[in-house]
Design a protein around this motif. Structure first.
Motif, short mmCIF file in Angstrom:
data_model
loop_
_atom_site.label_atom_id
_atom_site.label_comp_id
_atom_site.label_asym_id
_atom_site.label_seq_id
_atom_site.Cartn_x
_atom_site.Cartn_y
_atom_site.Cartn_z
N SER A 60 0.83 -1.20 0.00
CA SER A 60 0.00 0.00 0.00
C SER A 60 0.87 1.25 0.00
CB SER A 60 -0.95 -0.01 1.19
OG SER A 60 -0.24 0.03 2.39
N SER A 61 0.21 2.39 0.12
CA SER A 61 0.94 3.66 0.20
C SER A 61 0.42 4.45 1.38
CB SER A 61 0.79 4.45 -1.10
OG SER A 61 -0.55 4.78 -1.32
N ILE A 62 1.24 5.41 1.81
CA ILE A 62 0.90 6.22 2.97
C ILE A 62 1.39 7.64 2.72
CG2 ILE A 62 3.03 5.62 4.18
CD1 ILE A 62 1.39 5.58 6.78
N ILE A 108 15.34 2.35 -0.36
CA ILE A 108 14.91 3.53 0.40
C ILE A 108 15.58 4.74 -0.24
CG2 ILE A 108 16.77 3.38 2.08
CD1 ILE A 108 14.81 4.39 4.21
N ASP A 109 14.93 5.88 -0.22
CA ASP A 109 15.55 7.12 -0.69
C ASP A 109 15.87 7.95 0.54
OD1 ASP A 109 16.30 9.55 -1.72
OD2 ASP A 109 14.66 9.67 -3.16
N PRO A 110 17.13 7.94 0.99
CA PRO A 110 17.49 8.63 2.24
C PRO A 110 17.33 10.15 2.16
CG PRO A 110 19.45 7.81 1.15
CD PRO A 110 18.28 7.28 0.38
N ALA A 111 17.15 10.70 0.96
CA ALA A 111 16.92 12.14 0.83
C ALA A 111 15.49 12.49 1.24
CB ALA A 111 17.17 12.59 -0.61
N ILE A 112 14.60 11.48 1.27
CA ILE A 112 13.19 11.70 1.62
C ILE A 112 12.84 10.99 2.93
CG2 ILE A 112 10.81 11.24 0.90
CD1 ILE A 112 11.85 11.54 -2.01
N SER A 161 10.10 16.60 1.14
CA SER A 161 8.93 16.26 0.33
C SER A 161 9.35 15.37 -0.84
CB SER A 161 8.28 17.53 -0.23
OG SER A 161 7.82 18.33 0.82
N GLY A 162 8.42 14.53 -1.26
CA GLY A 162 8.68 13.66 -2.39
C GLY A 162 8.09 12.29 -2.17
N ALA A 163 8.42 11.38 -3.08
CA ALA A 163 7.92 10.01 -2.99
C ALA A 163 9.10 9.06 -2.86
CB ALA A 163 7.10 9.67 -4.22
N VAL A 172 4.62 8.88 0.49
CA VAL A 172 4.56 10.21 -0.11
C VAL A 172 4.65 11.21 1.03
CG1 VAL A 172 3.15 11.83 -1.43
CG2 VAL A 172 3.11 9.38 -2.01
N VAL A 173 5.65 12.10 0.92
CA VAL A 173 5.87 13.10 1.97
C VAL A 173 5.50 14.47 1.42
CG1 VAL A 173 7.55 14.10 3.55
CG2 VAL A 173 7.75 11.69 2.89
#
Length: 129
Positions: free
Chosen positions: A35-37, A64-68, A99-101, A127-128
């Motif tokens: 899912s997504s959050i 994982i994207d450590p920038a987000i 912010s970002g995905a 999603v941030v």
């Protein structure tokens, strides 16, 4: 009487905070797989997954994207029992930093079995805002 007023005001403040969506931490488990959050910058995400490292199987964070979304601290493993061979729960803590995905992906496998597919995969799209 003074204590009662303070508790009453604290309760109102907590209620307003919850209604306004200022929840600091979000808890996620295996039920959220696939899912997504949506989160806001500065929120924490706590992920709990069943594990049994005594069998050789364990979770590895592979995407994982450590920038987000950055991992905070080490994995915390808590056994369900003191009995040898019993399973437990791995707890991962992440913080949203921009912010970002980002996709959070973990696999449950034996690290030395490189030719075998993972026993389980956990994916959560974050999603941030």
């Amino acid at each position: 009487m003074k204590t009662r007023k303070i508790l009453h005001l604290a309760g109102i403040a907590l209620l307003l905070c919850l209604l306004a969506g200022c929840e600091k931490g979000i808890n996620v488990d295996a039920e959220m797989n696939g899912s997504s959050i949506e989160l806001e910058t500065g929120q924490t995400l706590t992920l709990k997954l069943d594990s049994n490292p005594t069998t050789g199987y364990d979770w590895d964070l592979i995407e994982i994207d450590p920038a987000i979304l950055k991992q905070v601290g080490e994995v915390d493993y808590k056994p369900d029992s003191i009995l040898t061979g019993s399973g437990g729960v791995n707890t991962y803590t992440f913080e949203t930093v921009a912010s970002g995905a980002a996709r959070l992906k973990l696999i449950y496998h034996r690290a030395w079995e490189t030719d075998s597919p993972p026993l389980e995969t956990f994916i959560l799209d974050v999603v941030v805002k």
